[in-house]
Design an enzyme around this catalytic site. Structure first.
Site, short mmCIF file in Angstrom:
data_model
loop_
_atom_site.label_atom_id
_atom_site.label_comp_id
_atom_site.label_asym_id
_atom_site.label_seq_id
_atom_site.Cartn_x
_atom_site.Cartn_y
_atom_site.Cartn_z
CD GLU A 198 -17.11 -138.65 60.47
OE1 GLU A 198 -16.99 -139.09 61.63
OE2 GLU A 198 -17.87 -139.15 59.63
CG ASP A 230 -12.69 -137.79 61.55
OD1 ASP A 230 -12.95 -138.82 60.91
OD2 ASP A 230 -13.46 -137.30 62.41
CB ILE A 231 -15.53 -133.06 60.30
CG1 ILE A 231 -15.10 -132.59 58.91
CG2 ILE A 231 -16.40 -132.01 60.97
CD1 ILE A 231 -16.24 -132.37 57.94
#
Length: 383
Positions: A297, A254-255
């Site tokens: 994301e 996950d960004i």
């Protein structure tokens, strides 16, 4: 003996029928590049062959000129269709001047009284050379791009083209044309109609099917697997690992602070971040690793044949690679980071359960400060 004029009429009707049948499809669908041009090439060939059938009945000199122009137009359109289909932009530049010169020569030959049969022979020579060249191009495409259908069309085009060139050269050399030689030229023309006609349609359908398959399995923005395709391939890899008694690990990525990135710099920067992230990850992975975008994301990665220790090393490489990403749309003023959760899939564990554990490890990584890798707790073995 083959009835020459009945043969020409049959080929003419066949070409016109191809074009007419394709007209409703072309007008109602978003078609493969070149298919519309190919349709008009069939129409041009059909109209020209009808002129060739009518000319002896009328004796009009104008029909001979129109017939010559029609052959050149048909060949030009067919070549343009192939160039458009395969993306040969540089070759298309030479098509118009070559076609224009050929048209001038053909019309001049008719006006200067060249016997019609000799003109047909010259046109057959040019068409045979064009067909042979087209077949050679189809056979010489990169191996990864060449399909069995393209090779079949290539062989047919080269054989048909060689037969037409042979017939024309024998005639021009003043040698007696054997009956089988003329029959061979007729068969070659028929093959060009059938194989090129159906072949181009089938190649277009093949490409459309492949495009639809990509749309159904690929994330539009990043080019990665979409959620459904990732689950399908990861599940297949899990079952294979179970049969082979090999480890397989699962990562959730996950960004970090992606919403703030979007809010601060705009969605164009957010899209660039997702694309750059996918590119960075792909560069660090093996060919058989399975990376997909689950949404937003959030990404998932399956590593077949990799134990938990190896997965943690791979995750660390990914994390370091993301730190090196620079986003042009925000002036390289933002440093991306990623949080990763990794788990070893238990041999008796279903994929959704393993994904939930990896997701839990991901939130542990975020809770412990982000920009880090966390290993998930072992899965519960079934009794």
């Amino acid at each position: 003996m083959i009835d020459h004029y009945l043969y020409i009429l049959g080929i003419a009707i066949g070409n016109v029928a191809f074009g007419v049948l394709m007209l409703p499809y072309v007008r109602s669908n978003s078609v493969t590049p070149g298919l519309t041009v190919w349709m008009w090439a069939r129409m041009a060939f059909g109209a020209t062959q009808l002129l060739a059938w009518l000319r002896p009945e009328t004796g009009w000199p104008l029909l001979a000129i129109l017939e010559s122009a029609g052959w050149i137009a048909g060949m030009t359109l067919e070549a343009a269709a192939y160039f458009m289909f395969f993306g040969y932009a540089r070759l298309r530049r030479y098509l118009a001047p070559v076609a224009g010169l050929s048209l001038v020569l053909a019309c001049a030959a008719s006006l200067n009284g060249l016997p019609h049969r000799e003109l047909v022979v010259y046109v057959s020579l040019v068409m045979g050379m064009g067909a042979f060249t087209t077949g050679a191009i189809l056979m010489r495409l990169r191996q990864s791009d060449t399909t069995a259908l393209q090779r079949l069309i290539g062989v047919s085009d080269m054989g048909s083209g060689a037969a037409m060139v042979f017939w024309a050269l024998v005639f021009l050399a003043g040698l007696p044309v054997p009956g089988w030689g003329e029959a061979m030229a007729y068969v070659a023309g028929y093959l060009l109609l059938i194989v090129n006609g159906f072949g181009f349609i089938l190649m277009s359908k093949q490409r459309d099917d492949a495009r639809m398959a990509r749309l159904a399995t690929t994330d539009d923005l990043t080019g990665l697997l979409n959620r459904r395709a990732f689950f399908e391939r990861a599940e297949a890899a899990r079952l294979l690992a179970l049969r082979q008694q090999q480890p397989i690990t699962l990562l959730m990525l996950d960004i970090d602070h992606f919403k703030q990135l979007n809010d601060r710099f705009g969605h164009a920067t957010g899209d660039e971040a997702l694309v750059q992230f996918a590119t960075s990850c792909n560069a660090a992975l093996r060919e058989h690793d399975i990376l997909g975008r689950l949404g937003g994301e959030e990404f998932a990665l399956a590593l077949p044949g990799t134990d938990l220790e190896g997965a943690l090393h791979a995750a660390e490489r990914l994390r370091q690679g993301v730190l090196d990403i620079r986003l042009l749309t925000c002036g390289n003023s933002y440093t991306m980071t990623v949080s990763i959760g990794a788990v070893l899939i238990d041999p008796q564990e279903e994929l959704p359960a393993a994904l939930a554990r990896a997701d839990h490890a991901l939130y542990e990584a975020k809770g412990n400060g982000r920009n880090r890798v966390e290993a998930g707790l072992p899965g519960r073995r079934r009794a």
